[in-house]
Design a protein around this motif. Structure first.
Motif, mmCIF file in Angstrom:
data_model
loop_
_atom_site.group_PDB
_atom_site.id
_atom_site.type_symbol
_atom_site.label_atom_id
_atom_site.label_comp_id
_atom_site.label_asym_id
_atom_site.label_seq_id
_atom_site.Cartn_x
_atom_site.Cartn_y
_atom_site.Cartn_z
ATOM 1 N N ASN B 36 34.784 -55.494 -18.120
ATOM 2 C CA ASN B 36 33.523 -55.408 -17.388
ATOM 3 C C ASN B 36 33.662 -56.142 -16.065
ATOM 4 O OD1 ASN B 36 32.187 -54.020 -19.424
ATOM 5 N ND2 ASN B 36 31.678 -55.936 -20.491
ATOM 6 N N GLY B 37 33.111 -55.581 -15.022
ATOM 7 C CA GLY B 37 33.117 -56.265 -13.730
ATOM 8 C C GLY B 37 34.403 -56.085 -12.955
ATOM 9 N N SER B 38 35.308 -55.241 -13.458
ATOM 10 C CA SER B 38 36.573 -55.074 -12.747
ATOM 11 C C SER B 38 36.431 -54.115 -11.571
ATOM 12 C CB SER B 38 37.656 -54.586 -13.713
ATOM 13 O OG SER B 38 37.260 -53.374 -14.317
ATOM 14 N N GLY B 39 35.312 -53.374 -11.516
ATOM 15 C CA GLY B 39 35.072 -52.482 -10.375
ATOM 16 C C GLY B 39 35.224 -51.009 -10.718
ATOM 17 N N LYS B 40 35.270 -50.682 -12.037
ATOM 18 C CA LYS B 40 35.477 -49.281 -12.436
ATOM 19 C C LYS B 40 34.344 -48.380 -11.945
ATOM 20 C CE LYS B 40 35.675 -49.897 -16.958
ATOM 21 N NZ LYS B 40 35.303 -51.316 -17.144
ATOM 22 N N SER B 41 33.101 -48.813 -12.207
ATOM 23 C CA SER B 41 31.968 -47.973 -11.814
ATOM 24 C C SER B 41 31.807 -47.933 -10.303
ATOM 25 C CB SER B 41 30.671 -48.472 -12.460
ATOM 26 O OG SER B 41 30.673 -48.117 -13.825
ATOM 27 N N THR B 42 32.173 -49.029 -9.642
ATOM 28 C CA THR B 42 32.133 -49.033 -8.172
ATOM 29 C C THR B 42 33.069 -47.964 -7.631
ATOM 30 O OG1 THR B 42 31.534 -51.357 -8.058
ATOM 31 C CG2 THR B 42 32.611 -50.431 -6.111
ATOM 32 N N LEU B 43 34.253 -47.888 -8.231
ATOM 33 C CA LEU B 43 35.205 -46.862 -7.804
ATOM 34 C C LEU B 43 34.585 -45.468 -7.952
ATOM 35 C CD1 LEU B 43 38.005 -45.873 -6.938
ATOM 36 C CD2 LEU B 43 38.709 -45.996 -9.356
ATOM 37 N N ALA B 44 33.906 -45.230 -9.087
ATOM 38 C CA ALA B 44 33.283 -43.925 -9.318
ATOM 39 C C ALA B 44 32.233 -43.630 -8.236
ATOM 40 C CB ALA B 44 32.634 -43.892 -10.708
ATOM 41 N N TYR B 45 31.385 -44.620 -7.947
ATOM 42 C CA TYR B 45 30.327 -44.411 -6.950
ATOM 43 C C TYR B 45 30.895 -44.229 -5.547
ATOM 44 C CZ TYR B 45 26.393 -45.415 -10.091
ATOM 45 O OH TYR B 45 25.450 -45.350 -11.072
ATOM 46 N N VAL B 46 31.947 -44.991 -5.237
ATOM 47 C CA VAL B 46 32.548 -44.863 -3.903
ATOM 48 C C VAL B 46 33.161 -43.471 -3.752
ATOM 49 C CG1 VAL B 46 34.437 -45.681 -2.434
ATOM 50 C CG2 VAL B 46 32.899 -47.330 -3.528
ATOM 51 N N LEU B 47 33.789 -42.975 -4.818
ATOM 52 C CA LEU B 47 34.343 -41.617 -4.765
ATOM 53 C C LEU B 47 33.247 -40.596 -4.481
ATOM 54 C CD1 LEU B 47 36.884 -41.719 -7.740
ATOM 55 C CD2 LEU B 47 37.429 -41.122 -5.362
ATOM 56 N N ALA B 48 32.059 -40.785 -5.132
ATOM 57 C CA ALA B 48 30.980 -39.804 -4.982
ATOM 58 C C ALA B 48 30.192 -40.008 -3.690
ATOM 59 C CB ALA B 48 30.051 -39.875 -6.196
ATOM 60 N N GLY B 49 30.355 -41.170 -3.045
ATOM 61 C CA GLY B 49 29.697 -41.359 -1.751
ATOM 62 C C GLY B 49 28.338 -42.018 -1.809
ATOM 63 N N LYS B 50 28.121 -42.895 -2.791
ATOM 64 C CA LYS B 50 26.815 -43.566 -2.865
ATOM 65 C C LYS B 50 26.674 -44.531 -1.694
ATOM 66 C CE LYS B 50 23.876 -45.156 -6.724
ATOM 67 N NZ LYS B 50 22.698 -45.340 -6.038
ATOM 68 N N GLU B 51 25.490 -44.431 -1.067
ATOM 69 C CA GLU B 51 25.303 -45.089 0.230
ATOM 70 C C GLU B 51 25.418 -46.609 0.204
ATOM 71 O OE1 GLU B 51 21.650 -44.484 2.670
ATOM 72 O OE2 GLU B 51 22.381 -42.417 2.624
ATOM 73 N N GLU B 52 24.953 -47.243 -0.885
ATOM 74 C CA GLU B 52 24.912 -48.709 -0.902
ATOM 75 C C GLU B 52 26.300 -49.345 -0.817
ATOM 76 O OE1 GLU B 52 23.144 -46.519 -2.731
ATOM 77 O OE2 GLU B 52 22.066 -47.629 -4.275
ATOM 78 N N TYR B 53 27.332 -48.569 -1.161
ATOM 79 C CA TYR B 53 28.675 -49.134 -1.152
ATOM 80 C C TYR B 53 29.316 -48.905 0.205
ATOM 81 C CZ TYR B 53 28.013 -49.467 -6.151
ATOM 82 O OH TYR B 53 27.528 -49.785 -7.388
#
Lengths: 443, 249
Positions: B36-53
């Protein structure tokens, strides 16, 4: 007007004087003018109007809708004979989905009944008479004039003063009216004008019917209308009231009375009319009644829409629900005022209301005023309100599926408003109203 | 081929991805595992282009297209699909309406005409049946009132209908019982193809019993710290993530 009455009243404001002048100029040409009792009936309403005045923001019920500011002029009255030149296509005025809906229809154009465009005369178990004809005949006019004006109701008073036509409709007890009944009140192209109509509708015991009142202005106009609706015991009524017209101003007042076990499901909807004030006064007179109200307003540019409700639980064991959904863009303003009164003895009342607004611009405004007046002790009542913007996470979800941003926004707005239309049983009707929403979204 | 090079991304000023490198060729399934907290979901969101990242450094290319320059909908048109860990509820929008809007938007982007309603219904019915999704459920608003398992299956249904070429599944197994995992995994397996790359993000090894990966990557502190074959997942199951600087999960 008698000298005595004017003496105790302050001088009329310019806005009020314009209505008084309009009446003076048309009094002799209104339907039934040859009969003194009809004149007296109109003038009693004129006196009521003069006493109330044109409402402004210091009048509590009109706090958010200052009619002096929003409707400073009074247009020439339509519906006098000879009829004004007019060129109207019902389909063009209300749009193909509503025009092609399988329905019985009574059409009024510029304040005059148009039997040639109407089919309601053929509906079994339904009787229709036009208000103009009724006022002009000595045998029928008394019936119209016997109803009393609701107190403090400026709109009903003005409709009464200037009425040139309308529908007197009665549904026989036990009738299941197969198709929806459309009452279409149009103001056509041409010179700006004021249309004043009154409808009186009586639903017999156990009858089932869908009523669709449509008011549309194709050019600059003012439409002032009142509807009285009495619903017999255990009858069920779906009542859609829709108005639109970018240069049209609509003032409407509906008074609805429910007998024991009656079901009443109104949908009030406005699509970008310049001004809408839609009042409904819903009264449970018998036990076990039910009313599920939904309101939908879509406003852009400088539109102003105000849905004002009074739900009066005068009998025990009744249930009322009000849901208002507003989409407000640009400099528009939406208003939802709902007052629920639970009278002494109206135990086991169940009343809830909710308003949700979607504000699409920084200048958009939505005012919600819920009121509860409870004089019984065994009741469940509540209210809630939300206002906000489109949910960015929902938007992202749609875009991540390939839906471009403008379409994603439109889909979310349509879904938001759609909740007010969800419980309309007739799928064609629901689709036709959804089409109105889409027209607005993609205009 | 998906190529991620030296990816740095932050949210609210906090750096989550710290120089991540990853390559996933077409035709392969890669698993990304990590605490948990390693950044897995962040990677997913960055791939999809979520604005907050905010991406502060590095590149992401898919089939030689620069994903970072694209809007989220354009990334979808380029073949990317993210199966969300927490699919959004959209009250008032029926699933069928949503599915058709998504499908037609992608067809339009490819220069194709809109799908006819009978063809659309046929396609939905066939895919929904495989995933044990009832048509009644699809008449309801998107994800509204769906159970956790229904939401995840609804994601797989979208993937099956949209036929993306780059699939990213973010914790698709979380909150699912074993039967639901099997149904979802069968849906993913049926999409395995030489023309498609699939990235499965998961905390637990059990999903990988059903979706057998070609490669497993371990993510920690915003980087891929170790890569190996499918046996690496089993090793992690034994030893946990402690070796990668995480508390026991």
């Amino acid at each position: 007007m008698t000298i005595h009455q004017t003496a105790i009243r302050p001088a009329p404001t310019p806005a009020e004087q314009r209505f008084l002048d309009l009446y003076a100029s048309v009094a002799g040409r209104l339907p039934g003018a040859q009969a003194t009792e009809v004149r007296a009936w109109r003038e009693a309403a004129l006196n009521r109007f003069a006493a109330l005045g044109v409402p402004h923001r210091r009048v509590e019920e009109w706090k958010y809708t200052d009619l002096r500011m929003l409707m400073p002029d009074v247009l020439p009255l339509a519906g006098l004979l000879p009829a004004m030149e007019t060129d109207v296509s019902v389909e063009a005025a209300i749009g193909p989905p509503l025009a092609h809906l399988d329905a019985y229809r009574a059409v009024f154009i510029d304040g005059l009944f148009r039997p040639d465009l109407s089919t309601l005369q053929d509906a079994p178990g339904v009787s229709l008479q036009a208000v103009r004809a009724a006022l002009e005949s000595s045998s029928t006019r008394a019936h119209i004039m016997q109803s009393t004006l609701p107190e403090r109701d400026v709109i009903a008073a003005l409709a009464n003063v200037f009425v040139t036509d309308g529908a007197i409709l009665s549904i026989q007890p036990g009738t299941q009216v197969k198709k929806p009944i459309q009452l279409i009140n149009l103001c056509g192209n041409g010179t700006p004008r004021l249309v004043a109509t009154q409808n009186a509708i009586a639903i017999g015991e156990g009858a089932h019917v869908s009523l669709i009142e449509i008011e549309a202005g194709q050019a600059k106009c003012q439409i002032i209308s009142s509807t009285r609706l009495s619903i017999g015991a255990h009858a069920a009524v779906r009542h859609v009231r829709l108005n639109f017209g970018e240069a049209s101003k609509h003032l409407s007042s509906a008074a609805i009375v429910l007998a024991e076990g009656a079901k009443y499901d109104p949908v009030q909807m406005t699509v970008n009319a310049a001004l809408t004030r839609a009042q409904a006064n819903i009264r449970f007179e018998g036990p076990g009644g039910r009313c599920h109200y939904s309101g939908a307003m879509m406003l852009r540019r400088r539109s102003h829409a105000d849905f004002t409700l009074l739900v009066d639980h005068a009998a025990p064991g009744c249930q009322s629900r009000e849901l208002a959904k507003a989409v407000v863009d640009d400099h528009s303003r939406g208003v939802f005022q709902a007052k629920v009164v639970v009278e002494r003895g109206a135990q086991k009342t169940d009343g809830k209301q909710m308003s949700n607004a979607l504000l699409l611009s920084d200048e958009a405004e939505f005012d919600s005023k819920p009121e509860l007046e409870i004089f019984a002790d065994d009741v469940v009542c509540g209210h809630g309100a939300t206002a906000g913007q489109l949910n960015e996470d929902q938007l992202f979800y749609l875009r991540a599926r390939g839906v471009p941003e403008p379409e994603a926004r439109a889909l979310l707005v349509a879904g938001f408003i759609g909740e007010a239309l969800d419980n309309i049983e007739n799928e064609d009707l629901r689709a036709a109203l959804q089409e109105k929403v889409n027209d607005w979204l993609f205009a | 081929m998906l190529e991620i090079k030296n990816l740095h991304a932050e949210i609210d000023g906090e750096e989550i991805l710290r120089g991540l490198n990853l390559t996933v060729p077409k035709g392969e399934v890669h698993a990304i595992m990590g605490p948990n907290g390693s950044g897995k979901s962040t990677l997913a969101y960055v791939l999809a282009g979520k604005e907050e990242y905010e991406v502060t450094d590095g590149t992401i290319t898919w089939e030689n297209q620069n994903l970072l320059e694209m809007e989220p909908d354009e990334r979808a048109h380029a073949g990317l699909f993210l199966a969300f860990q927490y699919p959004m509820e959209i009250p008032g929008v029926a699933s069928l309406t949503f599915l058709r809007a998504a499908l037609n938007a992608q067809r339009k982007a490819r220069g194709e005409s809109e799908i006819s309603i009978p063809d659309f219904m046929r396609a939905v019915r066939s895919e929904a049946e495989k995933l044990s999704i009832s048509m009644d459920m699809l008449k309801r608003p998107v994800n509204t009132g769906f159970s956790g398992g229904e939401k995840k299956r609804h994601e797989i249904l979208q993937m099956a209908l949209l036929k993306p070429t780059l699939c990213v599944l973010d914790e698709t197994d979380s909150g699912l019982d074993i039967d639901a995992i099997r149904i979802a995994a069968e849906g993913v397996n049926s999409l395995r193809s030489p023309d498609r790359a699939i990235v499965v993000i998961t905390h637990y090894q059990r999903l990988l019993n059903y979706i057998v990966p070609d490669q497993v990557h371990v993510m920690a502190r915003g980087q891929i710290v170790r890569s190996g074959g499918k046996e690496l997942a089993l090793e992690l199951e034994q030893s946990g993530y402690a070796a990668y600087g995480a508390e026991a999960a």
